[in-house]
Design a protein around this motif. Structure first.
Motif, PDB file in Angstrom:
ATOM      1  N   TYR A  46       0.753  -1.313  -0.050  1.00 41.06           N
ATOM      2  CA  TYR A  46       0.162  -0.274   0.063  1.00 41.06           C
ATOM      3  C   TYR A  46       0.815   1.406  -0.028  1.00 41.06           C
ATOM      4  N   TRP A  47       1.881   1.188   0.984  1.00 41.73           N
ATOM      5  CA  TRP A  47       2.894   2.371   1.001  1.00 41.73           C
ATOM      6  C   TRP A  47       3.652   2.440  -0.330  1.00 41.73           C
ATOM      7  N   LEU A  48       4.058   1.396  -0.867  1.00 41.06           N
ATOM      8  CA  LEU A  48       4.747   1.424  -2.039  1.00 41.06           C
ATOM      9  C   LEU A  48       3.910   2.072  -3.082  1.00 41.06           C
ATOM     10  N   GLY A  49       2.561   1.577  -3.248  1.00 46.10           N
ATOM     11  CA  GLY A  49       1.786   1.847  -4.364  1.00 46.10           C
ATOM     12  C   GLY A  49       1.546   3.417  -4.357  1.00 46.10           C
ATOM     13  N   ALA A  50       1.191   3.877  -2.947  1.00 45.29           N
ATOM     14  CA  ALA A  50       0.662   5.145  -2.792  1.00 45.29           C
ATOM     15  C   ALA A  50       1.769   6.358  -3.316  1.00 45.29           C
ATOM     16  N   HIS A  51       3.058   5.745  -2.759  1.00 46.73           N
ATOM     17  CA  HIS A  51       4.406   6.740  -3.175  1.00 46.73           C
ATOM     18  C   HIS A  51       4.660   6.667  -4.697  1.00 46.73           C
ATOM     19  N   ALA A  52       4.314   5.370  -5.402  1.00 42.30           N
ATOM     20  CA  ALA A  52       4.486   5.505  -6.868  1.00 42.30           C
ATOM     21  C   ALA A  52       3.319   6.374  -7.502  1.00 42.30           C
ATOM     22  N   PHE A  53       2.400   6.140  -7.035  1.00 42.37           N
ATOM     23  CA  PHE A  53       1.076   6.794  -7.528  1.00 42.37           C
ATOM     24  C   PHE A  53       1.092   8.352  -7.529  1.00 42.37           C
ATOM     25  N   THR A  54       2.006   8.674  -6.419  1.00 39.77           N
ATOM     26  CA  THR A  54       2.117  10.073  -6.228  1.00 39.77           C
ATOM     27  C   THR A  54       3.026  10.680  -7.324  1.00 39.77           C
ATOM     28  N   HIS A  55       4.215   9.918  -7.405  1.00 38.21           N
ATOM     29  CA  HIS A  55       5.083  10.110  -8.814  1.00 38.21           C
ATOM     30  C   HIS A  55       4.439  10.224 -10.240  1.00 38.21           C
ATOM     31  N   SER A  63       2.839  16.616 -17.641  1.00 36.08           N
ATOM     32  CA  SER A  63       2.883  16.393 -19.108  1.00 36.08           C
ATOM     33  C   SER A  63       1.521  16.422 -19.588  1.00 36.08           C
ATOM     34  N   GLY A  64       0.407  16.518 -18.845  1.00 33.85           N
ATOM     35  CA  GLY A  64      -0.909  15.942 -19.500  1.00 33.85           C
ATOM     36  C   GLY A  64      -1.369  14.664 -19.920  1.00 33.85           C
ATOM     37  N   LEU A  65      -0.430  13.845 -19.930  1.00 32.31           N
ATOM     38  CA  LEU A  65      -0.496  12.351 -20.511  1.00 32.31           C
ATOM     39  C   LEU A  65      -0.754  11.521 -19.522  1.00 32.31           C
ATOM     40  N   TRP A  66      -1.896  10.930 -19.543  1.00 32.60           N
ATOM     41  CA  TRP A  66      -2.171  10.020 -18.330  1.00 32.60           C
ATOM     42  C   TRP A  66      -1.208   8.634 -18.593  1.00 32.60           C
ATOM     43  N   GLN A  67      -0.876   8.590 -19.910  1.00 34.74           N
ATOM     44  CA  GLN A  67      -0.281   7.330 -20.154  1.00 34.74           C
ATOM     45  C   GLN A  67       1.229   7.415 -19.486  1.00 34.74           C
ATOM     46  N   LEU A  68       1.847   8.418 -19.467  1.00 34.16           N
ATOM     47  CA  LEU A  68       3.080   8.789 -19.206  1.00 34.16           C
ATOM     48  C   LEU A  68       3.010   8.815 -17.465  1.00 34.16           C
ATOM     49  N   GLY A  69       1.976   9.252 -16.763  1.00 35.62           N
ATOM     50  CA  GLY A  69       1.676   9.075 -15.520  1.00 35.62           C
ATOM     51  C   GLY A  69       1.629   7.553 -15.141  1.00 35.62           C
ATOM     52  N   ALA A  70       1.036   6.812 -15.924  1.00 34.25           N
ATOM     53  CA  ALA A  70       0.873   5.347 -15.511  1.00 34.25           C
ATOM     54  C   ALA A  70       2.245   4.621 -15.645  1.00 34.25           C
ATOM     55  N   ILE A  71       3.061   4.992 -16.532  1.00 34.31           N
ATOM     56  CA  ILE A  71       4.346   4.626 -16.958  1.00 34.31           C
ATOM     57  C   ILE A  71       5.185   4.767 -15.869  1.00 34.31           C
ATOM     58  N   TYR A 104      10.796  10.817 -20.687  1.00 35.28           N
ATOM     59  CA  TYR A 104       9.381  11.636 -20.789  1.00 35.28           C
ATOM     60  C   TYR A 104       9.595  13.017 -21.626  1.00 35.28           C
ATOM     61  N   VAL A 105      10.649  13.586 -21.507  1.00 32.67           N
ATOM     62  CA  VAL A 105      10.964  14.827 -22.306  1.00 32.67           C
ATOM     63  C   VAL A 105      11.290  14.306 -23.583  1.00 32.67           C
ATOM     64  N   ALA A 106      11.799  13.416 -24.149  1.00 25.37           N
ATOM     65  CA  ALA A 106      11.988  13.172 -25.271  1.00 25.37           C
ATOM     66  C   ALA A 106      10.494  12.870 -26.072  1.00 25.37           C
ATOM     67  N   VAL A 107       9.881  12.076 -25.403  1.00 25.26           N
ATOM     68  CA  VAL A 107       8.444  11.789 -25.777  1.00 25.26           C
ATOM     69  C   VAL A 107       7.708  13.296 -26.247  1.00 25.26           C
ATOM     70  N   LEU A 108       7.709  14.287 -25.269  1.00 28.09           N
ATOM     71  CA  LEU A 108       6.974  15.429 -25.319  1.00 28.09           C
ATOM     72  C   LEU A 108       7.613  16.256 -26.591  1.00 28.09           C
ATOM     73  N   ILE A 109       8.852  15.976 -27.001  1.00 27.10           N
ATOM     74  CA  ILE A 109       9.293  16.921 -27.930  1.00 27.10           C
ATOM     75  C   ILE A 109       8.923  16.650 -29.418  1.00 27.10           C
TER      76      ILE A 109
END
Length: 109
Positions: A46-55, A63-71, A104-109
């Protein structure tokens, strides 16, 4: 360069400002903290998941991209799990997180 700066700020906030001592320890499955906090204390994943979801949330907000957020959520969890298992040093952990942000920056460019 602006997205990279924002990703790095987001990482610093999520990994250092928002991750308190309890989360930093409790996300490690090898540190059994329930004995000191009681039976209702959330398990490590739970703690690891919450920390990772924060990131992941920070990456999504920047980024505005949920896909990058999920990755980011998945990669951050995997990297931190490996660090907690002793497979990665702190410096390698941080370098991998930075490498993710560069991709992620490379994806956005």
């Amino acid at each position: 360069m602006q997205p990279l700066f924002l990703f790095l700020v987001g990482h610093a906030v999520c990994d250092f400002v928002l991750q308190g001592e309890v989360m930093g320890n409790a996300k490690n499955r090898k540190k059994w903290l329930a004995s000191g906090h009681g039976a209702g204390f959330p398990p490590w994943y739970y703690w690891l998941g919450a920390h990772a979801f924060t990131h992941g949330g920070a990456v999504f907000l920047i980024s505005g991209l949920w896909q990058l957020g999920a990755i980011e959520t998945a990669l951050h969890a995997a990297i931190d799990f490996s660090k907690c298992e002793g497979r990665l040093s702190f410096n390698v952990d941080q370098a991998l997180h930075l490498a993710c942000k560069l991709v992620y920056v490379a994806v956005l460019i």
